[in-house]
Design a protein around this motif. Structure first.
Motif, mmCIF file in Angstrom:
data_model
loop_
_atom_site.group_PDB
_atom_site.id
_atom_site.type_symbol
_atom_site.label_atom_id
_atom_site.label_comp_id
_atom_site.label_asym_id
_atom_site.label_seq_id
_atom_site.Cartn_x
_atom_site.Cartn_y
_atom_site.Cartn_z
ATOM 1 N N VAL A 343 41.254 49.631 38.712
ATOM 2 C CA VAL A 343 41.055 48.423 38.029
ATOM 3 C C VAL A 343 42.421 47.962 38.134
ATOM 4 O O VAL A 343 43.278 48.185 37.560
ATOM 5 C CB VAL A 343 41.030 48.712 36.434
ATOM 6 N N ALA A 353 41.486 44.861 30.918
ATOM 7 C CA ALA A 353 41.591 45.942 31.887
ATOM 8 C C ALA A 353 41.403 47.305 31.262
ATOM 9 O O ALA A 353 40.764 48.137 31.759
ATOM 10 C CB ALA A 353 42.808 45.903 32.744
ATOM 11 N N THR A 357 38.201 49.922 31.972
ATOM 12 C CA THR A 357 38.819 51.425 32.509
ATOM 13 C C THR A 357 38.232 52.221 31.590
ATOM 14 O O THR A 357 37.645 53.352 31.973
ATOM 15 C CB THR A 357 40.506 51.498 32.258
ATOM 16 N N THR A 369 44.056 52.807 36.728
ATOM 17 C CA THR A 369 44.562 51.298 36.773
ATOM 18 C C THR A 369 46.240 51.378 36.915
ATOM 19 O O THR A 369 46.648 52.157 36.619
ATOM 20 C CB THR A 369 44.152 50.761 35.240
#
Ligand code: HAM
Length: 424
Positions: A343, A353, A357, A369
């Motif tokens: 991500v 995000a 995730t 991420t």
């Protein structure tokens, strides 16, 4: 900087990923065969080996005195530990008892191809039955996961023998023989030259002529010559051992693993506690010289450890030679990482995000991420280095329109998906 100890290894993630795949394949087969997992201490009383296992392994112990002045050792193998565990709880366990476990062991060995001082084994053992079908079951289990790993009967050879046949032939000579010492010599025979081998047999009590004759007799590789051998030895023990070995090989055939097995009386095993069928598996092409697994029947050990008489059979599968063999056969698992999603955060998109995730992880995917505020390019480079299949780009502009961008890392193709539709 510190150095690792000689014979001890580190496994970095790529290497560990391949190793995990191998161990999982072995353990999956153990579970399918109804073996139940156990765990046990790494440190044990040293007498568990000094009493019963034989001098070779005792020479290799990492033994020391602890602060309570107990003579302890890092376990060099599982079998005495398993015998101790069975002896302690025998009445409560319903038989046959089928156990497996994967863990490290320690032996102060000469470090060489496939031999380390710290190494892992999966042990699979059956306790409480002396039926030849139990011997066959552990051999078939080994054949099963070797084939799951992509090996076939042209790649590996499980060499099967019987301690009592060796013992009976040795006792049939005129000389007084130390059978254990002679069996340890047979175990070493492949690794040393003929003269040295005959010297060891001589040290065990055979004359040089008898040593040469013994060597010839062990060359028998078919079932007919086994019966002749039993007649040569001329004892009931020898005849019983031959019929037991034949029954085990028949049962292995019934379980579909016969093509993996060969009769090999030159297989003796180095540990003293074996009492019946013994076996070892080798690279059939001979490129990997050390055994990949070894085991056998040890019907007296539990009683010797203070338990009720309890027959037992099993083996230890190591993980030092097996990867070499898989490599040689061209079926080694890849040493690489796999990641389902990366991500990628662009701009001030942290909460969005984090949310995508979390959702992807909740679905069971492997997701990474950004953890260090890196640039778009740096994040993409990192995603590539961990073999991310898909990069989810969470950008400020996209988000303002209610979208993410998904990038297929193999093709480089990108598509826009509504936040409400991803993850599905
Ligand atoms: P073992 O033959 O000493 O038997 O070891 C079994 C396997 O463990 C070997 O075939 C090899 O794959 C691996 N192994 C042994 N020593 C090392 C080493 N130094 N480095 C790397 N791998 C090694 C036993 O340990 C018996 N307790 C097995 C058993 C279980 N018998 C009945 N049940």
């Amino acid at each position: 900087m510190y150095d690792r100890l000689k014979g001890f290894r580190d496994f970095y993630p790529e290497e560990m990923a391949a190793r995990r795949e191998i161990v999982d394949t072995v353990e999956d087969a153990c579970r399918r065969y109804g073996f139940r997992e156990t765990a046990s201490p790494f440190l044990e009383p040293a007498e568990m080996w000094t009493d019963k296992s034989g001098e070779d392994i005792v020479d290799e112990l990492y033994a020391f005195e602890d602060k309570g002045e107990r003579h302890v050792t890092l376990a060099p193998e599982l079998t005495p530990t398993a015998a101790r565990m069975i002896a302690a709880k025998q009445q409560e366990l319903s038989k046959p008892i089928k156990w497996f476990s994967t863990r490290p062991f320690w032996r102060y060995e000469q470090v060489q191809q496939g031999r380390f001082r710290e190494f892992y084994q999966t042990n699979a053992d059956i306790f409480g039955t002396d039926d030849p079908r139990a011997d066959a079951e552990v051999i078939a289990l080994a054949a099963e996961y070797l084939s799951d790993l992509g090996l076939d009967a042209d790649d590996v050879e499980i060499r099967v023998s019987h301690r009592d046949i060796l013992g009976a032939v040795l006792r049939s000579f005129d000389s007084e023989v130390d059978v254990r010492a002679a069996i340890r010599a047979v175990d070493k025979s492949e690794k040393i030259d003929r003269t040295e081998y005959h010297d060891l047999l001589h040290d065990a009590g055979l004359s040089y002529d008898e040593a040469a004759e013994f060597d010839d007799l062990l060359a028998a590789t078919d079932r007919d010559s086994l019966s002749e051998l039993a007649d040569t030895a001329g004892t009931d023990t020898a005849r019983d051992a031959v019929s037991n070995l034949t029954a085990v090989l028949d049962a292995v055939d019934d379980l579909g693993a016969g093509e993996f097995c060969t009769l090999s009386l030159e297989t003796a095993r180095g540990l003293d506690y074996y009492t019946g069928v013994v076996f070892e598996c080798f690279d059939a092409a001979g490129e990997v010289s050390r055994a990949v697994l070894g085991g056998g029947r040890y019907d007296d050990l539990i009683e010797e450890f203070g338990g009720q008489p309890t027959p037992a059979v099993g083996f230890g599968q190591g993980y030092a030679t097996l990867p070499l063999l898989l490599e040689r056969a061209g079926v080694a698992p890849e040493e690489s990482l796999s990641t389902d999603y990366y991500v990628l955060q662009v701009g001030d998109t942290e909460p969005a995000a984090a949310s995508v995730t979390r959702e992807l992880r909740a679905q069971g995917h492997v997701v990474e991420t950004d953890l260090s505020g890196r640039s778009f390019g740096a994040q993409l480079g990192y995603a590539d280095s961990i073999n991310a299949e898909t990069v989810v780009i969470v950008g400020e502009n996209d988000l303002a329109e209610g979208n993410y961008t998904l990038r297929d890392m193999e093709t480089g193709e990108q598509e826009t998906v509504p936040v409400s539709e991803f993850p599905a």
